[in-house]
Design a protein around this motif. Structure first.
Motif: not given
Length: 291
Positions: A2-3, A21-23, A273-281
């Protein structure tokens, strides 16, 4: 995976979106993810008109009858991705441009939306014009969306107001509108867009992209900065870092409060930032959409 620095090495956008998305899903508590194809509460018998994508072939092999995986969210929604492609999105921080991050984020969210059975559409605001790709749910349409995302080359200024109400009114159902932007505007044109969108009672999510060098007032050895949209330049004075940081803090808080007043979800994201926070939001807002 996600980096954004790692993602820059993947040149194929569909592969990038699938990889992200898989990660993300491997590290995410799947019980929190609702929607067709990801988690379901029960089976029911197939009825004419049901989406064939949700047929469970293993159940058919065991019972010789057709069953549909019935999702906890039984209806899909329309997710429209609005991407700011004005020249300021070419801002570069350590090799990552804002438009690169916007591309990664929109592609990944569109892939995730398609997995959930949602319709996806793309709207690109660039050089005074507006590119539109209406929402559809099929995988072929997703590939078209990713292709157009890949072709974006930021230029000019943000699009002046057009008939936003007609464009985003849709079918009368509420939709999820995801706006990815740097919030740079000359005459309040982004504010007017958000006024129009919030008046339509859709769920609106704004991902505000900032370079880490903007947030830290760290421009290396550069002594002047250039406005990518106007060409104007200004001297960099490192002695004014404290003043800059306070003005930036006030500016971001003002944006947050303005959008809160419009009932718009707002998240400022550094392109480092990695994308994970945006994906969770995104998942939180999408799962509010039980329309």
């Amino acid at each position: 995976m996600l980096d954004p620095k790692v993602l820059m090495t993947i040149k194929d956008l569909p592969l990038l979106a699938k990889t992200v998305i898989d990660g993300f899903m491997n590290g995410f508590n799947k019980s929190k993810v609702k929607g067709p194809g990801l988690e379901f509460s029960q089976y029911r018998s197939y009825q004419p008109g049901d989406d064939l994508r949700w047929l469970d072939w293993r159940m058919f092999a065991r019972s010789d009858r057709y069953y549909i995986r019935e999702s906890e969210i039984e209806t899909s929604i329309s997710v429209r991705f609005l991407v700011d492609a004005s020249a300021s999105m070419n801002h570069d921080d350590n090799g990552i441009k804002k438009i690169d991050y916007a591309r990664f984020l929109a592609a990944s969210l569109a892939w995730l939306s398609n997995l959930q059975g949602d319709s996806v559409g793309l709207y690109v605001f660039q050089d005074g014009g507006l590119f539109s790709l209406a929402s559809k749910p099929d995988p072929q349409h997703l590939q078209r969306l990713l292709y157009h995302l890949q072709q974006i080359n930021p230029a000019g200024t943000f699009t002046k107001p057009v008939h936003y109400k007609e464009l985003f009114a849709g079918t009368g159902r509420k939709e999820l509108l995801v706006f990815i932007t740097d919030m740079y505007q000359a005459e309040g044109e982004i504010n007017r867009l958000l006024d129009s969108l919030s008046a339509l009672k859709h769920e609106v999510v704004v991902f505000h992209l900032m370079g880490k060098n903007e947030l830290d007032f760290d421009f290396g050895d550069y002594s002047t900065l250039e406005d990518l949209e106007t060409g104007e330049t200004m001297e960099v004075n490192t002695n004014e870092a404290a003043t800059y940081n306070q003005k930036l803090k006030d500016h971001l808080e003002n944006i947050r409060m303005q959008l809160l007043g419009k009932h718009v979800f707002y998240r400022m994201i550094s392109t480092s930032q990695p994308l994970d926070e945006a994906l969770r939001d995104f998942l939180v807002q999408r799962n509010k959409g039980k329309f």
